[in-house]
Design a protein around this motif. Structure first.
Motif, PDB file in Angstrom:
ATOM      1  N   GLU A 188       0.827  -1.208   0.000  1.00  9.17           N
ATOM      2  CA  GLU A 188       0.000   0.000   0.000  1.00  9.17           C
ATOM      3  C   GLU A 188       0.861   1.258   0.000  1.00  9.17           C
ATOM      4  O   GLU A 188       0.594   2.214  -0.737  1.00  9.17           O
ATOM      5  CB  GLU A 188      -0.934  -0.011   1.213  1.00  9.17           C
ATOM      6  N   ASN A 189       1.899   1.267   0.809  1.00 14.68           N
ATOM      7  CA  ASN A 189       2.775   2.441   0.867  1.00 14.68           C
ATOM      8  C   ASN A 189       3.676   2.521  -0.368  1.00 14.68           C
ATOM      9  O   ASN A 189       3.888   3.602  -0.932  1.00 14.68           O
ATOM     10  CB  ASN A 189       3.622   2.387   2.138  1.00 14.68           C
ATOM     11  N   TYR A 190       4.207   1.377  -0.799  1.00 17.90           N
ATOM     12  CA  TYR A 190       5.121   1.332  -1.947  1.00 17.90           C
ATOM     13  C   TYR A 190       4.410   1.787  -3.219  1.00 17.90           C
ATOM     14  O   TYR A 190       4.961   2.539  -4.025  1.00 17.90           O
ATOM     15  CB  TYR A 190       5.641  -0.097  -2.106  1.00 17.90           C
ATOM     16  N   ARG A 191       3.181   1.321  -3.398  1.00 15.81           N
ATOM     17  CA  ARG A 191       2.416   1.689  -4.596  1.00 15.81           C
ATOM     18  C   ARG A 191       2.138   3.185  -4.622  1.00 15.81           C
ATOM     19  O   ARG A 191       2.163   3.819  -5.681  1.00 15.81           O
ATOM     20  CB  ARG A 191       1.098   0.908  -4.616  1.00 15.81           C
TER      21      ARG A 191
ATOM     22  N   MET B  69       9.198  -4.930  -6.805  1.00 13.09           N
ATOM     23  CA  MET B  69       7.797  -5.212  -6.503  1.00 13.09           C
ATOM     24  C   MET B  69       7.255  -6.324  -7.387  1.00 13.09           C
ATOM     25  O   MET B  69       6.426  -7.132  -6.949  1.00 13.09           O
ATOM     26  CB  MET B  69       6.968  -3.934  -6.670  1.00 13.09           C
ATOM     27  N   HIS B  70       7.715  -6.398  -8.621  1.00 17.60           N
ATOM     28  CA  HIS B  70       7.273  -7.463  -9.521  1.00 17.60           C
ATOM     29  C   HIS B  70       7.656  -8.835  -8.963  1.00 17.60           C
ATOM     30  O   HIS B  70       6.851  -9.777  -8.991  1.00 17.60           O
ATOM     31  CB  HIS B  70       7.905  -7.263 -10.903  1.00 17.60           C
ATOM     32  N   ILE B  71       8.876  -8.956  -8.441  1.00 21.89           N
ATOM     33  CA  ILE B  71       9.332 -10.228  -7.867  1.00 21.89           C
ATOM     34  C   ILE B  71       8.543 -10.552  -6.604  1.00 21.89           C
ATOM     35  O   ILE B  71       8.094 -11.692  -6.400  1.00 21.89           O
ATOM     36  CB  ILE B  71      10.844 -10.165  -7.566  1.00 21.89           C
ATOM     37  N   LEU B  72       8.363  -9.543  -5.741  1.00 21.58           N
ATOM     38  CA  LEU B  72       7.607  -9.763  -4.506  1.00 21.58           C
ATOM     39  C   LEU B  72       6.171 -10.196  -4.800  1.00 21.58           C
ATOM     40  O   LEU B  72       5.640 -11.122  -4.171  1.00 21.58           O
ATOM     41  CB  LEU B  72       7.603  -8.486  -3.663  1.00 21.58           C
ATOM     42  N   LYS B  73       5.550  -9.524  -5.751  1.00 18.59           N
ATOM     43  CA  LYS B  73       4.166  -9.876  -6.096  1.00 18.59           C
ATOM     44  C   LYS B  73       4.084 -11.293  -6.652  1.00 18.59           C
ATOM     45  O   LYS B  73       3.123 -12.018  -6.384  1.00 18.59           O
ATOM     46  CB  LYS B  73       3.602  -8.881  -7.113  1.00 18.59           C
ATOM     47  N   GLY B  74       5.088 -11.694  -7.425  1.00 22.07           N
ATOM     48  CA  GLY B  74       5.090 -13.044  -7.974  1.00 22.07           C
ATOM     49  C   GLY B  74       5.162 -14.103  -6.887  1.00 22.07           C
ATOM     50  O   GLY B  74       4.456 -15.117  -6.933  1.00 22.07           O
TER      51      GLY B  74
END
Length: 314
Positions: free
Chosen positions: A189-192, A202-207
């Motif tokens: 929420e904060n990063y976005r 963020m792409h790796i974390l979301k995956g």
């Protein structure tokens, strides 16, 4: 009876769409129905699913019809009739007080739907068993006239439990999921907001989190359920209710069984006719509405107050 058994189209006749997934397997001998909901692959369901037949209410009317010489008038033989919002369709004695049997057009008093409901078993009885069921829903049982409602059993949903799992030993994995997913959501929420969500990190974390989340949801969707406390009462509403339990499977609820907003297309068309949207509506100027702002509401209650106020002035 064999014809009823092998009929491959849906046996549901409904005023809203309901999906069925049974598959008839036939090797040339006596066919078998595959109806194990949990063993079917939901990704392939569109290839074998069927939907309920569209209910033409004229087929349930023994008296006057809405459409004269309707080809569907006499087509009902057997099946399960589903009617949502039955009280709004049929009304009760108070709502139908101005309607008369002698009216030229079809109405709730001269279409003899209630008589059909009382006698339909005669058309659907095979080997001493009536192959017919009528299932309805309504917010208040008394919205439907007593003449027909007295024939029914009324099921009241009293309360629902929290989601539960039939899969054993999942508690530890659930704790791990709650910890990982909770931390990710707070970070995301904060990063976005600060940087957007299209960075490599963020792409790796979301995956990674997506795979964990997918497994968690798959387990819950397959093995989840909730317990409903229900009460069953005679349609005569004699006050004697039987306490029962009913179990709702998560897999069945969320597998595109039917749409809870089955009349939404009407409201979509209604909204499209309006030249005004929510951004065009007037707003209150302060925390207290003015007389003019109250008048904009077109409220029965406020109109009654104004009428009484005007009479007092005279």
């Amino acid at each position: 009876m064999y014809f009823i058994y092998v009929t491959q189209s849906s046996l549901l006749i409904s005023n809203y769409s309901v999906r069925v997934d049974n598959v008839l397997s036939d090797l040339g001998n006596f066919p078998l129905w595959h109806s194990d909901f949990f063993q079917t692959d939901s990704r392939l369901m569109d290839s074998y699913s069927r939907h309920a037949h569209i209910l033409d209410f004229d087929s349930l009317r023994l008296g006057r019809k809405v459409v004269e010489n309707n080809a569907n008038s006499n087509n009902f033989e057997f099946g399960v009739v589903l009617v949502t919002e039955i009280g709004k369709e049929r009304g009760n004695n108070l709502e139908n007080i101005e309607k008369k049997k002698s009216d030229e057009g079809a109405n709730q008093k001269n279409d003899y739907f209630d008589d059909w409901l009382k006698m339909v078993r005669h058309s659907a009885t095979v080997d001493n068993f009536p192959f017919v069921r009528v299932i309805t829903d309504e917010q208040r049982p008394t919205s439907w006239g007593a003449n027909a409602r007295d024939l029914t059993d009324i099921v009241y949903i009293q309360e629902s439990s929290d989601d539960r799992l039939t899969m054993p030993f999942f508690a530890l994995e659930e704790l791990l999921y709650d910890w990982v997913f909770g931390k990710f959501v707070r970070l995301y929420e904060n990063y976005r907001y600060q940087r957007g969500d299209n960075t490599l990190t963020m792409h790796i974390l979301k995956g990674i989190v997506a795979k964990i989340h997918a497994r968690y949801k798959r387990i819950h969707n397959q093995f989840g359920y909730c317990q409903l406390s229900v009460q069953v009462e005679s349609g005569t509403m004699d006050g004697q209710r039987k306490d029962c339990k009913y179990y709702l499977s998560t897999k069945k609820i969320y597998s595109k069984r039917f749409s809870t907003d089955c009349f939404s297309d009407f409201f979509v068309k209604k909204a499209l006719r309006s030249p005004i949207g929510i951004n065009d509506l007037d707003e209150y100027e302060t925390e207290k509405a003015t007389f003019a702002e109250l008048a904009e509401q077109n409220s029965y209650f406020f109109a009654k107050l104004v009428t009484g106020f005007t009479i007092q002035e005279q």
